[in-house]
Each structure stands twice: as structure tokens, then as C-alpha cells.
Design an enzyme around this catalytic site. Sequence first.
Site, short mmCIF file in Angstrom:
data_model
loop_
_atom_site.label_atom_id
_atom_site.label_comp_id
_atom_site.label_asym_id
_atom_site.label_seq_id
_atom_site.Cartn_x
_atom_site.Cartn_y
_atom_site.Cartn_z
N CYS A 7 0.78 -0.96 0.27
CA CYS A 7 0.21 -0.11 0.08
C CYS A 7 1.31 1.23 -0.03
CB CYS A 7 -0.60 0.26 1.13
SG CYS A 7 -0.34 0.42 2.63
N ASN A 10 1.90 1.55 4.17
CA ASN A 10 2.22 -0.09 5.33
C ASN A 10 1.93 0.85 6.54
OD1 ASN A 10 4.89 -2.18 6.24
ND2 ASN A 10 2.91 -2.22 5.27
N CYS A 12 -2.00 1.14 7.81
CA CYS A 12 -3.43 1.00 7.21
C CYS A 12 -3.11 -0.28 6.93
CB CYS A 12 -3.70 1.99 6.96
SG CYS A 12 -3.62 3.53 8.12
N ARG A 13 -3.86 -0.42 5.61
CA ARG A 13 -3.86 -1.81 4.63
C ARG A 13 -3.13 -3.05 4.21
NH1 ARG A 13 -5.14 2.03 -0.31
NH2 ARG A 13 -3.16 3.09 0.47
N SER A 14 -2.16 -2.42 4.20
CA SER A 14 -0.81 -3.70 3.90
C SER A 14 -0.38 -4.30 5.39
CB SER A 14 -0.11 -3.53 3.24
OG SER A 14 0.54 -2.53 3.68
N ASP A 123 -8.28 3.84 0.87
CA ASP A 123 -7.08 4.29 1.20
C ASP A 123 -8.13 5.02 3.12
OD1 ASP A 123 -5.37 5.67 3.70
OD2 ASP A 123 -4.10 7.17 1.77
P1 4NP Z 1 -1.70 2.57 4.00
O1 4NP Z 1 -2.01 4.30 4.70
O2 4NP Z 1 -1.42 3.46 2.56
O3 4NP Z 1 -3.04 1.82 4.20
O4 4NP Z 1 -1.17 2.62 5.06
C1 4NP Z 1 -2.48 5.34 4.32
C2 4NP Z 1 -0.70 5.91 5.28
C3 4NP Z 1 -0.42 7.25 5.68
C4 4NP Z 1 -0.44 7.95 4.51
C5 4NP Z 1 -1.36 7.66 3.67
C6 4NP Z 1 -2.12 6.65 3.67
N1 4NP Z 1 0.02 9.19 4.62
O5 4NP Z 1 -0.98 10.13 4.23
O6 4NP Z 1 0.76 9.79 5.65
#
Ligand code: 4NP
Length: 158
Positions: A7, A10, A12-14, A123
Site C-alpha cells: 500500500c 504500510n 493501515c491496509r497492507s 485508503d
Molecule cells: P496505508 O494508509 O497506505 O493503507 O498504510 C496510509 C497511511 C499513511 C498515509 C496515507 C495512507 N499518509 O499520507 O501518511
Amino acid sequence: MHVLLVCLGNICRSPTAEAILRHKLEQVGLAERVQVDSCGTGDWHVGAPPDERATAAALRRGYRLDALRARQLAEQDFTRFDYLLAMDEDNLRVLEARRPPGCRAHVGLFLDFAGLEDTPVPDPYYGGDRGFEEVLDLVEAGADGLIEVLKRRLGEAR
Ligand code: 4NP
């Protein structure tokens, strides 16, 4: 077999997908034969534990994220992993752009394996709690679909 879930951050989703896929592989007795890892295309959260909201939502369904730490996608991932699976189109574009010539790995969208073609795991970072529940619902379906594909491949490899 080696599977990498990808993702943006790294956190939240992955990592959620990593914990769920590992949990389900244990349930079907394939944990020894399929190694799972996750990473982000971005570097903002490298070394950080998963997002507290993601960790709490996952724990309510029995999945533990707390020991995981964020890392960024690396060149070697394209040779170490058989499947590099993106949570959304942006992540997939990064994978396609960095994929070295001759790379034999399957690079695609994670939810393709849930029969949900061209569907992202949205996201949840800037949204509310509902977004984290949606991630869990989608990732559980994706993990079940992926396991069916892995079972077939591992069966053929015997
Ligand atoms: P992830 O979510 O890609 O599912 O881990 C996010 C975590 C942090 C950010 C964006 C999406 N950020 O902009 O910091």
C-alpha cells in the site's frame, strides 16, 4: 511461495492484509508453505507500528498487528516475491514503474483474487472508523480468494 502486500504507508491496509492472510493460511495449514510480508511505496512511516485505528479494528476481529513495522518497497522485492499485490491503482502504478525487466513475479491488484476486478481497497487514513471496517471486509474476501489460487498452485507444485 512468497507474497508481498503493498500500500502507500504500510501502516493501515497492507499490514492489515499481512495479518489476515497469515491468520487464514494458518487456519488452512499453509503457513509453512506461503511466506507473507507487506511494505509501502512511500517512506514516511518506515519503522513505525501500524496505525492505532487499524490495530484496534483488526484486534476486534482477532487479528494482531502490533508487532509489525513499516518498511518501504525495495528493488530486491521483485526477485524475492512471487506475488506483489497492490491495494489500489496508485500502488500498482508504482509497482509497474519499478518492476525490473524480466521480472517473473505476478504484479497486480490484491482484490482481483476476490473476484472484484479493478476494485481498490480504499485508503482509510484520512477517513473515519467505517473506512477501517471496510478495509477489513475487503481484505478478508481478498485473502480467501488468494488462498484458493495459492492452494491450486501449490497442489500443482507437489
Ligand atoms: P496505508 O494508509 O497506505 O493503507 O498504510 C496510509 C497511511 C499513511 C498515509 C496515507 C495512507 N499518509 O499520507 O501518511
